[in-house]
Write a protein that holds these residues in place. Sequence first.
Motif, PDB file in Angstrom:
ATOM      1  N   GLN A   1       0.842  -1.182   0.000  1.00 36.86           N
ATOM      2  CA  GLN A   1       0.000   0.000   0.000  1.00 36.86           C
ATOM      3  C   GLN A   1       0.884   1.241   0.000  1.00 36.86           C
ATOM      4  N   LEU A   2       0.546   2.165  -0.911  1.00 41.41           N
ATOM      5  CA  LEU A   2       1.335   3.382  -1.059  1.00 41.41           C
ATOM      6  C   LEU A   2       1.410   4.164   0.243  1.00 41.41           C
ATOM      7  N   SER A   3       0.323   4.170   1.008  1.00 39.98           N
ATOM      8  CA  SER A   3       0.310   4.936   2.257  1.00 39.98           C
ATOM      9  C   SER A   3       1.347   4.412   3.245  1.00 39.98           C
ATOM     10  N   TYR A   4       1.504   3.073   3.317  1.00 40.62           N
ATOM     11  CA  TYR A   4       2.497   2.493   4.224  1.00 40.62           C
ATOM     12  C   TYR A   4       3.914   2.844   3.771  1.00 40.62           C
ATOM     13  N   LEU A   5       4.142   2.838   2.436  1.00 38.88           N
ATOM     14  CA  LEU A   5       5.455   3.204   1.917  1.00 38.88           C
ATOM     15  C   LEU A   5       5.782   4.651   2.255  1.00 38.88           C
ATOM     16  N   LEU A   6       4.796   5.527   2.104  1.00 36.90           N
ATOM     17  CA  LEU A   6       5.020   6.941   2.413  1.00 36.90           C
ATOM     18  C   LEU A   6       5.320   7.139   3.899  1.00 36.90           C
ATOM     19  N   VAL A   7       4.630   6.379   4.752  1.00 39.90           N
ATOM     20  CA  VAL A   7       4.905   6.448   6.201  1.00 39.90           C
ATOM     21  C   VAL A   7       6.322   5.956   6.479  1.00 39.90           C
ATOM     22  N   ASN A   8       6.726   4.884   5.796  1.00 40.42           N
ATOM     23  CA  ASN A   8       8.079   4.341   5.963  1.00 40.42           C
ATOM     24  C   ASN A   8       9.138   5.367   5.575  1.00 40.42           C
ATOM     25  N   ILE A   9       8.911   6.059   4.443  1.00 39.66           N
ATOM     26  CA  ILE A   9       9.846   7.108   4.007  1.00 39.66           C
ATOM     27  C   ILE A   9       9.884   8.239   5.028  1.00 39.66           C
ATOM     28  N   LEU A  10       8.697   8.617   5.511  1.00 34.53           N
ATOM     29  CA  LEU A  10       8.618   9.646   6.547  1.00 34.53           C
ATOM     30  C   LEU A  10       9.396   9.215   7.790  1.00 34.53           C
ATOM     31  N   GLY A  11       9.298   7.928   8.144  1.00 32.35           N
ATOM     32  CA  GLY A  11       9.999   7.412   9.317  1.00 32.35           C
ATOM     33  C   GLY A  11      11.500   7.608   9.211  1.00 32.35           C
ATOM     34  N   VAL A  12      12.072   7.269   8.057  1.00 32.97           N
ATOM     35  CA  VAL A  12      13.523   7.436   7.866  1.00 32.97           C
ATOM     36  C   VAL A  12      13.902   8.907   8.034  1.00 32.97           C
ATOM     37  N   ALA A  13      13.083   9.794   7.487  1.00 33.08           N
ATOM     38  CA  ALA A  13      13.347  11.232   7.623  1.00 33.08           C
ATOM     39  C   ALA A  13      13.240  11.679   9.078  1.00 33.08           C
ATOM     40  N   VAL A  14      12.268  11.135   9.803  1.00 30.67           N
ATOM     41  CA  VAL A  14      12.090  11.493  11.218  1.00 30.67           C
ATOM     42  C   VAL A  14      13.284  11.029  12.043  1.00 30.67           C
ATOM     43  N   TYR A  15      13.773   9.816  11.789  1.00 29.86           N
ATOM     44  CA  TYR A  15      14.928   9.311  12.546  1.00 29.86           C
ATOM     45  C   TYR A  15      16.147  10.204  12.325  1.00 29.86           C
ATOM     46  N   LEU A  16      16.355  10.633  11.082  1.00 27.44           N
ATOM     47  CA  LEU A  16      17.448  11.568  10.799  1.00 27.44           C
ATOM     48  C   LEU A  16      17.207  12.907  11.489  1.00 27.44           C
ATOM     49  N   GLY A  17      15.946  13.345  11.489  1.00 22.64           N
ATOM     50  CA  GLY A  17      15.596  14.611  12.138  1.00 22.64           C
ATOM     51  C   GLY A  17      15.845  14.579  13.637  1.00 22.64           C
ATOM     52  N   ILE A  18      15.577  13.444  14.262  1.00 18.96           N
ATOM     53  CA  ILE A  18      15.831  13.309  15.704  1.00 18.96           C
ATOM     54  C   ILE A  18      17.324  13.422  15.982  1.00 18.96           C
ATOM     55  N   ALA A  19      18.129  12.777  15.134  1.00 22.19           N
ATOM     56  CA  ALA A  19      19.583  12.863  15.306  1.00 22.19           C
ATOM     57  C   ALA A  19      20.047  14.312  15.167  1.00 22.19           C
ATOM     58  N   PHE A  20      19.505  15.026  14.194  1.00 19.19           N
ATOM     59  CA  PHE A  20      19.859  16.435  14.013  1.00 19.19           C
ATOM     60  C   PHE A  20      19.411  17.269  15.218  1.00 19.19           C
ATOM     61  N   LEU A  21      18.205  17.004  15.733  1.00 20.11           N
ATOM     62  CA  LEU A  21      17.656  17.747  16.862  1.00 20.11           C
ATOM     63  C   LEU A  21      18.548  17.623  18.094  1.00 20.11           C
ATOM     64  N   PHE A  22      19.115  16.435  18.309  1.00 20.51           N
ATOM     65  CA  PHE A  22      19.940  16.200  19.498  1.00 20.51           C
ATOM     66  C   PHE A  22      21.434  16.401  19.214  1.00 20.51           C
ATOM     67  N   SER A  23      21.778  16.937  18.045  1.00 21.14           N
ATOM     68  CA  SER A  23      23.182  17.182  17.714  1.00 21.14           C
ATOM     69  C   SER A  23      23.800  18.187  18.686  1.00 21.14           C
ATOM     70  N   ASN A  24      25.044  17.937  19.064  1.00 22.54           N
ATOM     71  CA  ASN A  24      25.732  18.867  19.965  1.00 22.54           C
ATOM     72  C   ASN A  24      26.498  19.958  19.208  1.00 22.54           C
ATOM     73  N   ASN A  25      26.406  19.928  17.860  1.00 21.90           N
ATOM     74  CA  ASN A  25      27.069  20.959  17.057  1.00 21.90           C
ATOM     75  C   ASN A  25      26.448  20.983  15.670  1.00 21.90           C
TER      76      ASN A  25
END
Length: 425
Positions: free
Chosen positions: A2-26
């Motif tokens: 289902q396309l919706s699940y794929l889009l959520v999966n893509i969003l998930g990868v972006a969110v995980y990267l975003g969390i790493a950026f949010l907690f970056s110390n520099n």
Amino acid sequence: MQLSYLLVNILGVAVYLGIAFLFSNNKKGINWRSVGVVLVINLVLAWILTSFAWGRDAVKAAADGFNWLVQVAYQGINFALPNWVTPQFGGTAKSMNFVTSALLPILMIVPLFDTLTYIGVLPWIIKWVGRGLSFITGAPKFESFFAVEMMFLGNTEALAVSSLQLKQMSAKRNLTLALMSMSCVTASIIGAYTQMVPGQFVLTAVPLNVLNALIITSLLNPVKVTPEEDTVAKMGGSGTSEAAVEAGDVQANGKREPYFSFLGDSILGAGRLILIIAANVIAFVALAALIDKILALFNPWLSLEHILGIIMFPFAWLMGLDVSQAFQFAQFMGMKLVTNEFVVMGKIAGTIHNLSIFPAHYQAQLTVFITSFANFSTTGMIIGAFKGLVDKEKNDLISKNVGTMLLSGILVSLMSAGIVGLFVW
């Protein structure tokens, strides 16, 4: 799919990267070119290993190779303990328990990998793959070297053989290695994993974890390394091979330790490893059961898995799973982080291969997520290893960042599982 699940999966990868950026110390110091290059390599590698017949065949062949090693190990187990091995391998047991099927083969596989280290094969592979990774990605040489090193040797072993480098590097670069160490596996234990969960996804997880460790640590703890600092320390004096010293098989006088003495130490080390794993699994499963009993006194619905499932549910849902699958996935995620990967593998070993229970997307992501040492107890192992290798200033910085270490391990596992999920449905 289902396309919706794929889009959520893509969003998930972006969110995980975003969390790493949010907690970056520099945040300003992040090398986005390096992050982008490694991410592209990661996606291409996952695509090849899961979507092309020759890529899947290569991974399956590697998994079959580890399974073959385990089956050879059963011959030794059958000689000493025939009533622990099934008739398929010459024994008399009706079925094999966790210790026989997953742990005792380590007694052969660890010495095999140690022998490859002793003769210089593994150090040679580690050095050149690490150099190639550094050249392609633009990551510092030693961090690339260490990422490959820990894939074969494990976290504490990789740290131990890199002690000279740790002493020469800055405290912040030492922290990077501590963060990366949360996401490794040991090649000698992969055979145990492939006996319980789909081997092709175990072998897919290993290189993805290496690449994602570089991505996540470069976001959480970006460090600018000058050309003068971007070196790999030469270990050993004149007449002593670097590979031999790194293998730990060179004595203080510079002479190589006799092979059979080295082999005996390796076998004893494998025995200790089995006892450690067995003790941890028994203790963690028992403690989890005790916690469940106590929680049930307050509410029959309450359990450790349910609580962990609620906490981890948003991250599991971002894998592109439906709600019921995501909640179960979240429970396994939480259990793995609180205990270890063997506890979860033991719980799912009987059903994980059944696609009617674990659909392909779910099966692949769960297997990849639990294929690492990322859990609470690993933080203690890493801090303990650094205490014996570096000065107080460097160790104090690592000890102050236990939360970041755990976050790094979780994000790497999420990234690897999320990326594999993009291509397996």
